[in-house]
Design a protein around this motif. Sequence first.
Motif, PDB file in Angstrom:
ATOM      1  N   SER A 190     -73.037  18.857  37.198  1.00  0.00           N
ATOM      2  CA  SER A 190     -72.310  17.912  38.055  1.00  0.00           C
ATOM      3  C   SER A 190     -70.955  17.509  37.492  1.00  0.00           C
ATOM      4  CB  SER A 190     -73.173  16.671  38.279  1.00  0.00           C
ATOM      5  OG  SER A 190     -73.461  16.089  37.024  1.00  0.00           O
ATOM      6  N   GLU A 191     -70.672  17.878  36.241  1.00  0.00           N
ATOM      7  CA  GLU A 191     -69.403  17.465  35.613  1.00  0.00           C
ATOM      8  C   GLU A 191     -68.478  18.662  35.409  1.00  0.00           C
ATOM      9  OE1 GLU A 191     -68.714  14.277  34.664  1.00  0.00           O
ATOM     10  OE2 GLU A 191     -70.691  13.588  35.361  1.00  0.00           O
ATOM     11  N   LEU A 192     -67.195  18.413  35.651  1.00  0.00           N
ATOM     12  CA  LEU A 192     -66.175  19.431  35.348  1.00  0.00           C
ATOM     13  C   LEU A 192     -66.113  19.629  33.832  1.00  0.00           C
ATOM     14  CD1 LEU A 192     -63.397  20.811  36.716  1.00  0.00           C
ATOM     15  CD2 LEU A 192     -62.383  19.094  35.249  1.00  0.00           C
ATOM     16  N   THR A 193     -66.073  20.866  33.375  1.00  0.00           N
ATOM     17  CA  THR A 193     -65.932  21.136  31.935  1.00  0.00           C
ATOM     18  C   THR A 193     -64.809  22.159  31.730  1.00  0.00           C
ATOM     19  OG1 THR A 193     -67.415  23.046  31.856  1.00  0.00           O
ATOM     20  CG2 THR A 193     -68.442  20.862  31.613  1.00  0.00           C
ATOM     21  N   LEU A 194     -64.559  22.449  30.461  1.00  0.00           N
ATOM     22  CA  LEU A 194     -63.543  23.465  30.130  1.00  0.00           C
ATOM     23  C   LEU A 194     -63.890  24.817  30.729  1.00  0.00           C
ATOM     24  CD1 LEU A 194     -62.660  22.705  26.400  1.00  0.00           C
ATOM     25  CD2 LEU A 194     -61.193  22.404  28.408  1.00  0.00           C
ATOM     26  N   ALA A 195     -65.182  25.087  30.948  1.00  0.00           N
ATOM     27  CA  ALA A 195     -65.559  26.376  31.543  1.00  0.00           C
ATOM     28  C   ALA A 195     -64.970  26.511  32.948  1.00  0.00           C
ATOM     29  CB  ALA A 195     -67.080  26.511  31.591  1.00  0.00           C
ATOM     30  N   ASP A 196     -64.969  25.416  33.722  1.00  0.00           N
ATOM     31  CA  ASP A 196     -64.409  25.469  35.078  1.00  0.00           C
ATOM     32  C   ASP A 196     -62.905  25.719  35.023  1.00  0.00           C
ATOM     33  OD1 ASP A 196     -66.738  24.499  36.914  1.00  0.00           O
ATOM     34  OD2 ASP A 196     -66.738  23.100  35.238  1.00  0.00           O
ATOM     35  N   LEU A 214     -63.892  17.205  27.860  1.00  0.00           N
ATOM     36  CA  LEU A 214     -64.191  18.263  28.840  1.00  0.00           C
ATOM     37  C   LEU A 214     -65.319  19.164  28.330  1.00  0.00           C
ATOM     38  CD1 LEU A 214     -60.528  19.002  29.920  1.00  0.00           C
ATOM     39  CD2 LEU A 214     -62.311  17.913  31.293  1.00  0.00           C
ATOM     40  N   PHE A 215     -65.949  18.727  27.258  1.00  0.00           N
ATOM     41  CA  PHE A 215     -67.175  19.372  26.776  1.00  0.00           C
ATOM     42  C   PHE A 215     -68.344  18.433  27.081  1.00  0.00           C
ATOM     43  CE2 PHE A 215     -65.098  22.081  23.292  1.00  0.00           C
ATOM     44  CZ  PHE A 215     -65.441  23.270  23.917  1.00  0.00           C
ATOM     45  N   PRO A 216     -69.493  18.964  27.506  1.00  0.00           N
ATOM     46  CA  PRO A 216     -70.642  18.080  27.737  1.00  0.00           C
ATOM     47  C   PRO A 216     -71.170  17.520  26.416  1.00  0.00           C
ATOM     48  CG  PRO A 216     -71.043  20.330  28.532  1.00  0.00           C
ATOM     49  CD  PRO A 216     -69.758  20.361  27.783  1.00  0.00           C
ATOM     50  N   GLU A 217     -71.851  16.376  26.484  1.00  0.00           N
ATOM     51  CA  GLU A 217     -72.446  15.738  25.286  1.00  0.00           C
ATOM     52  C   GLU A 217     -73.492  16.645  24.649  1.00  0.00           C
ATOM     53  OE1 GLU A 217     -73.170  11.965  24.461  1.00  0.00           O
ATOM     54  OE2 GLU A 217     -71.015  11.805  24.858  1.00  0.00           O
ATOM     55  N   ASP A 218     -74.347  17.206  25.458  1.00  0.00           N
ATOM     56  CA  ASP A 218     -75.491  17.987  24.987  1.00  0.00           C
ATOM     57  C   ASP A 218     -75.001  19.294  24.340  1.00  0.00           C
ATOM     58  OD1 ASP A 218     -77.637  19.864  24.964  1.00  0.00           O
ATOM     59  OD2 ASP A 218     -78.701  18.656  26.442  1.00  0.00           O
ATOM     60  N   VAL A 219     -75.376  19.500  23.078  1.00  0.00           N
ATOM     61  CA  VAL A 219     -74.858  20.688  22.375  1.00  0.00           C
ATOM     62  C   VAL A 219     -75.347  21.998  22.998  1.00  0.00           C
ATOM     63  CG1 VAL A 219     -74.427  19.650  20.123  1.00  0.00           C
ATOM     64  CG2 VAL A 219     -76.663  20.596  20.605  1.00  0.00           C
ATOM     65  N   GLU A 220     -76.509  21.958  23.638  1.00  0.00           N
ATOM     66  CA  GLU A 220     -77.009  23.186  24.275  1.00  0.00           C
ATOM     67  C   GLU A 220     -76.113  23.540  25.473  1.00  0.00           C
ATOM     68  OE1 GLU A 220     -79.619  24.725  22.725  1.00  0.00           O
ATOM     69  OE2 GLU A 220     -79.339  23.056  21.330  1.00  0.00           O
ATOM     70  N   VAL A 221     -75.747  22.514  26.231  1.00  0.00           N
ATOM     71  CA  VAL A 221     -74.886  22.756  27.403  1.00  0.00           C
ATOM     72  C   VAL A 221     -73.472  23.132  26.936  1.00  0.00           C
ATOM     73  CG1 VAL A 221     -74.177  21.857  29.658  1.00  0.00           C
ATOM     74  CG2 VAL A 221     -76.277  21.018  28.619  1.00  0.00           C
ATOM     75  N   ARG A 222     -73.065  22.508  25.832  1.00  0.00           N
ATOM     76  CA  ARG A 222     -71.772  22.864  25.219  1.00  0.00           C
ATOM     77  C   ARG A 222     -71.723  24.361  24.881  1.00  0.00           C
ATOM     78  NH1 ARG A 222     -68.498  18.842  21.465  1.00  0.00           N
ATOM     79  NH2 ARG A 222     -69.120  17.143  22.782  1.00  0.00           N
ATOM     80  N   GLY A 223     -72.833  24.851  24.337  1.00  0.00           N
ATOM     81  CA  GLY A 223     -72.940  26.282  24.025  1.00  0.00           C
ATOM     82  C   GLY A 223     -72.751  27.113  25.284  1.00  0.00           C
ATOM     83  N   ARG A 224     -73.376  26.677  26.355  1.00  0.00           N
ATOM     84  CA  ARG A 224     -73.249  27.411  27.636  1.00  0.00           C
ATOM     85  C   ARG A 224     -71.788  27.393  28.121  1.00  0.00           C
ATOM     86  NH1 ARG A 224     -76.564  30.272  28.396  1.00  0.00           N
ATOM     87  NH2 ARG A 224     -78.332  29.219  29.311  1.00  0.00           N
ATOM     88  N   VAL A 225     -71.114  26.254  27.946  1.00  0.00           N
ATOM     89  CA  VAL A 225     -69.701  26.160  28.354  1.00  0.00           C
ATOM     90  C   VAL A 225     -68.878  27.179  27.566  1.00  0.00           C
ATOM     91  CG1 VAL A 225     -67.650  24.663  28.215  1.00  0.00           C
ATOM     92  CG2 VAL A 225     -69.792  23.776  29.156  1.00  0.00           C
TER      93      VAL A 225
END
Length: 219
Positions: free
Chosen positions: A149-155, A78-89
């Motif tokens: 486009s993907e559900l993450t822990l932030a949602d 539920l975390f994105p692959e990209d570490v930058e996007v992970r940071g945003r989550v």
Amino acid sequence: MLTLHGFPFSNYHNIVKHALMQKGVPFDEHIVYPNTPEMLAVNPTGKAPAMTTEKGTQLSESSVLLEYLEDAYPEHSLFPEDVEVRGRVRQLMKVSELYLELAARRLLPAVLGNIDFPQATLDEVKSVLERGAHSLTALANFGPYLVGSELTLADIYLRYALAIPKMVGPAKLDWNVMEVVPGLADWDAMMASTDIAQKIDADQKANATEFMAFISQPK
Ligand SMILES: N[C@@H](CCC(=O)N[C@@H](CS)C(=O)NCC(=O)O)C(=O)O
């Protein structure tokens, strides 16, 4: 099997329950209320939720439990692959917790117990909530999920972090987070429409009477 300790009326419990269900990790739900000897036996803070892992470790704090689940069950991440996007989550989760959930929670007794709060407290809470709403507006892209486009822990985190702001904002502050963040109401409706959210909401409703009886017991 992993055990989730807590109760279905709790928004924090439901964050972790939703993540477990979304990841397809089997778990036992052990219904236990805060600050009871049973809860204190699994979590020294006495708060819900707590978790006993498959290896028997007892953990607590919802964000810690979410991180643990990602580490222990990396499949269906539920975390994105990209570490930058992970940071945003992670940033969105923290903003949801500090500037929306915790701020609004201060006024819960005003709504549940009909207790009056000084205007200075109401103003202070509103200003923190406005900071949270402003940050959400700046950080979320609703494409259709918070970071794309993907559900993450932030949602998942935000869905349950909004429960109390949605209640106390209109009731006590003449302010509604759902109206001030563009796109939030549509996102919320989308999040509520899933089978997992509907099961969690139904379990929450079914637990309401028992939880209210628990909190009205003399301590
Ligand atoms: N920071 C904790 C907060 C958990 C929390 O406040 N849980 C509530 C139930 S929704 C609770 O147990 N409250 C009892 C208390 O504060 O004594 C987390 O993220 O797990």
